[in-house]
Write a protein that holds these residues in place. Structure first.
Motif, PDB file in Angstrom:
ATOM      1  N   VAL A 248      39.493 -43.566  50.485  1.00 49.06           N
ATOM      2  CA  VAL A 248      38.954 -44.739  49.808  1.00 49.06           C
ATOM      3  C   VAL A 248      37.440 -44.846  50.050  1.00 49.06           C
ATOM      4  O   VAL A 248      36.932 -44.495  51.114  1.00 49.06           O
ATOM      5  CB  VAL A 248      39.677 -46.021  50.284  1.00 49.06           C
ATOM      6  CG1 VAL A 248      39.239 -46.427  51.694  1.00 49.06           C
ATOM      7  CG2 VAL A 248      39.466 -47.169  49.322  1.00 49.06           C
TER       8      VAL A 248
ATOM      9  N   LYS B 206      44.007 -47.408  45.825  1.00 54.72           N
ATOM     10  CA  LYS B 206      44.039 -46.727  47.121  1.00 54.72           C
ATOM     11  C   LYS B 206      44.285 -47.700  48.275  1.00 54.72           C
ATOM     12  O   LYS B 206      44.480 -47.286  49.414  1.00 54.72           O
ATOM     13  CB  LYS B 206      42.735 -45.976  47.359  1.00 54.72           C
ATOM     14  CG  LYS B 206      42.476 -44.848  46.372  1.00 54.72           C
ATOM     15  CD  LYS B 206      41.175 -44.128  46.684  1.00 54.72           C
ATOM     16  CE  LYS B 206      40.891 -43.018  45.684  1.00 54.72           C
ATOM     17  NZ  LYS B 206      39.595 -42.337  45.984  1.00 54.72           N
TER      18      LYS B 206
ATOM     19  N   GLU C 158      38.686 -49.251  43.580  1.00 53.28           N
ATOM     20  CA  GLU C 158      39.490 -48.472  44.513  1.00 53.28           C
ATOM     21  C   GLU C 158      40.797 -49.183  44.869  1.00 53.28           C
ATOM     22  O   GLU C 158      41.473 -48.796  45.824  1.00 53.28           O
ATOM     23  CB  GLU C 158      38.690 -48.208  45.793  1.00 53.28           C
ATOM     24  CG  GLU C 158      37.468 -47.333  45.600  1.00 53.28           C
ATOM     25  CD  GLU C 158      37.826 -45.856  45.512  1.00 53.28           C
ATOM     26  OE1 GLU C 158      37.672 -45.133  46.504  1.00 53.28           O
ATOM     27  OE2 GLU C 158      38.278 -45.430  44.419  1.00 53.28           O
TER      28      GLU C 158
ATOM     29  N   LYS D   3      46.442 -42.129  49.855  1.00 53.36           N
ATOM     30  CA  LYS D   3      45.146 -42.264  49.197  1.00 53.36           C
ATOM     31  C   LYS D   3      44.157 -43.113  50.004  1.00 53.36           C
ATOM     32  O   LYS D   3      42.960 -43.094  49.738  1.00 53.36           O
ATOM     33  CB  LYS D   3      45.317 -42.870  47.803  1.00 53.36           C
ATOM     34  CG  LYS D   3      46.076 -41.978  46.836  1.00 53.36           C
ATOM     35  CD  LYS D   3      46.239 -42.650  45.485  1.00 53.36           C
ATOM     36  CE  LYS D   3      47.046 -41.769  44.532  1.00 53.36           C
ATOM     37  NZ  LYS D   3      47.270 -42.438  43.233  1.00 53.36           N
ATOM     38  N   PHE D   4      44.669 -43.842  50.989  1.00 54.25           N
ATOM     39  CA  PHE D   4      43.801 -44.779  51.699  1.00 54.25           C
ATOM     40  C   PHE D   4      42.679 -44.072  52.448  1.00 54.25           C
ATOM     41  O   PHE D   4      41.553 -44.564  52.502  1.00 54.25           O
ATOM     42  CB  PHE D   4      44.622 -45.638  52.668  1.00 54.25           C
ATOM     43  CG  PHE D   4      43.800 -46.673  53.391  1.00 54.25           C
ATOM     44  CD1 PHE D   4      43.195 -47.699  52.691  1.00 54.25           C
ATOM     45  CD2 PHE D   4      43.635 -46.623  54.765  1.00 54.25           C
ATOM     46  CE1 PHE D   4      42.439 -48.661  53.345  1.00 54.25           C
ATOM     47  CE2 PHE D   4      42.880 -47.570  55.430  1.00 54.25           C
ATOM     48  CZ  PHE D   4      42.282 -48.596  54.718  1.00 54.25           C
TER      49      PHE D   4
END
Length: 465
Positions: A278, A246, A243, A274-275
């Motif tokens: 996650v 992200k 990930e 995008k965080f």
């Protein structure tokens, strides 16, 4: 009913005694405070003190398992490739478990009378971010670096412990140092805290002393980490290496290498969209808990109370594998003309990527763009000579095959476990490989062309579609 149930029916009711016991414990809890500082109930929630609320993340809890204190257990743990909280641990047999709770013991301990690297926040914010001033991009990003939000001071043990237990002191404090031989006597037995024989022989523990609300920036470590909570409570947010895009890491050339660009106190979800999606895990640690953190797992640590913790690191083998590649005498290193060397480096990198990936654009593009997101306006303006993307005619006879073979071999065995390469079939190992590949590309191009051209060369010569 079975016979056991009948016997239980014949016993006097335990209910009145249960109520009396609960009442007694409640009164005792009201009268007795933690010797190391009062544990405030609100510290144990999901929301940081003065920070972005982490309940916005979809958190899964890290699984708890009983401790099995021997080296093969650590090996089995490492093979699972997941974090675990180990309970019922060997810490209960340590002298530290009792002695370190004594409010006079650690503050007065001879090993802690000259703490020369205590970090103290200057703005009341608990996340303190260190810089690596030797990274090549530093001269080019000076205007984008925020001033350090902490100062480093010398304190004695009594001064530090008084500060972290003072609820009226709005500054944040933490100390990080290597355990010496005297303090190590309180941590026996401990040989099974390391995965490799060499690390066990070194027997290195690192000591964290921190007040509530304190923690380093979101980052990852290259090695296996056994994190032991001796006094107080901490919370870890853990994010797997697949990930990484992200988490928006900084480039490897940046002074904040291996750290996230995200400001934990005030996450800008428009800038880093995008965080919020996650994959993340939460681990709450109390006295006696040991958290296993696998290599390259991102983590944000937060002290919930005055806290004393230990970390013990075991090599993942990545540094050793990459060191052999970085120190190799490659064909491109022997090309003296700058323009030819840049072009040869680009072509060599492309050959390596084509040998390793079916589609290297799909594998590397998300992480590359996440790394350089905040810097593209600065470095995207620098024009790249199209000739840098192609091998000059005079170098077309250069043979790169042996160098390509070496690079591919090192990335295929990027992580080692018990002396053997870990298979790339695991998503975390592939993510570690991709991280190291991008690090290597950035460093190769920085050496050949200078750090200011790295973004443009990758974008225009390698990842252009």
């Amino acid at each position: 009913k079975n016979p056991k149930s009948k016997r239980e029916e014949q016993q006097p009711s335990a209910f009145p005694w249960l109520l009396l016991s609960i009442f007694f414990l409640a009164v005792l809890a009201a009268l007795v405070t933690d010797k190391f500082g009062t544990v405030e109930e609100e510290y144990l929630g999901y929301v940081d003190d003065a920070s972005w609320p982490v309940e916005n993340l979809k958190l899964r809890e890290v699984e708890r398992v009983d401790w099995a204190p021997h080296v093969p257990f650590y090996s089995k743990l490492a093979h699972t490739r997941r974090p675990y909280i180990l309970t019922n641990t060997v810490l209960k047999n340590w002298k530290a478990t009792e002695k370190w709770l004594d409010p006079e013991y650690l503050p007065q301990h001879p090993s802690l009378q000259n703490l020369d690297s205590v970090k103290v926040s200057t703005n009341g914010v608990g996340t303190m971010t260190d810089q690596n001033p030797g990274r090549p991009l530093k001269p080019f990003v000076e205007d984008t670096l925020s001033s350090p939000n902490f100062v480093t001071v010398n304190l004695t043990g009594p001064q530090l412990f008084e500060a972290i237990n003072d609820q009226n002191n709005l500054s944040k404090y933490y100390s990080y140092s290597k355990i010496d031989d005297e303090l190590r006597k309180d941590l026996m037995p401990n040989t099974f805290f390391w995965l490799t024989i060499d690390d066990a022989r070194a027997n290195e523990f690192y000591l964290w002393i921190s007040g509530p609300g304190v923690g380093p920036a979101i980052h990852y470590d290259m090695d296996h980490n056994m994190f032991s909570q001796v006094v107080g409570h901490k919370r870890f947010i853990l994010i797997p290496p697949w990930e990484s895009h992200k988490v928006y890491p900084f480039p490897s050339l940046h002074p904040y290498d291996r750290k996230s660009q995200i400001n934990w106190e005030n996450v800008d979800t428009e800038k880093f969209p995008k965080f919020e999606s996650v994959e993340a895990y939460v681990a709450f640690l109390g006295p006696g808990d040991v958290l296993y953190v696998p290599p390259y797992w991102w983590h944000k640590v937060h002290s919930l109370t005055p806290s004393v913790s230990l970390s013990s690191l075991s090599s993942s083998g990545v540094y050793q594998s990459m060191k052999k590649l970085y120190s190799a005498n490659l064909v491109v290193d022997r090309i003296t003309t700058r323009e030819d060397r840049i072009a040869a480096t680009v072509v060599f990198i492309e050959k390596v990527l084509n040998e390793m990936y079916e589609d290297y654009y799909a594998a590397l593009s998300p992480l590359f763009h996440a790394r350089w997101k905040n810097l593209r306006d600065k470095f995207g303006r620098i024009k790249i000579n199209p000739m840098f993307c192609h091998l000059p005619k005079e170098l077309e006879g250069e043979e790169f095959s042996e160098d390509v073979k070496l690079a591919v071999e090192k990335f295929a065995s990027v992580q080692m476990l018990e002396g053997a390469p870990v298979s790339l079939k695991y998503p975390d190992v592939r993510a570690i490989r991709d991280t190291e590949v991008l690090d290597w590309i950035e460093n190769m191009l920085s050496t050949a062309a200078g750090p200011e051209l790295v973004y443009g060369l990758i974008l225009n010569c390698l990842l252009e579609k």
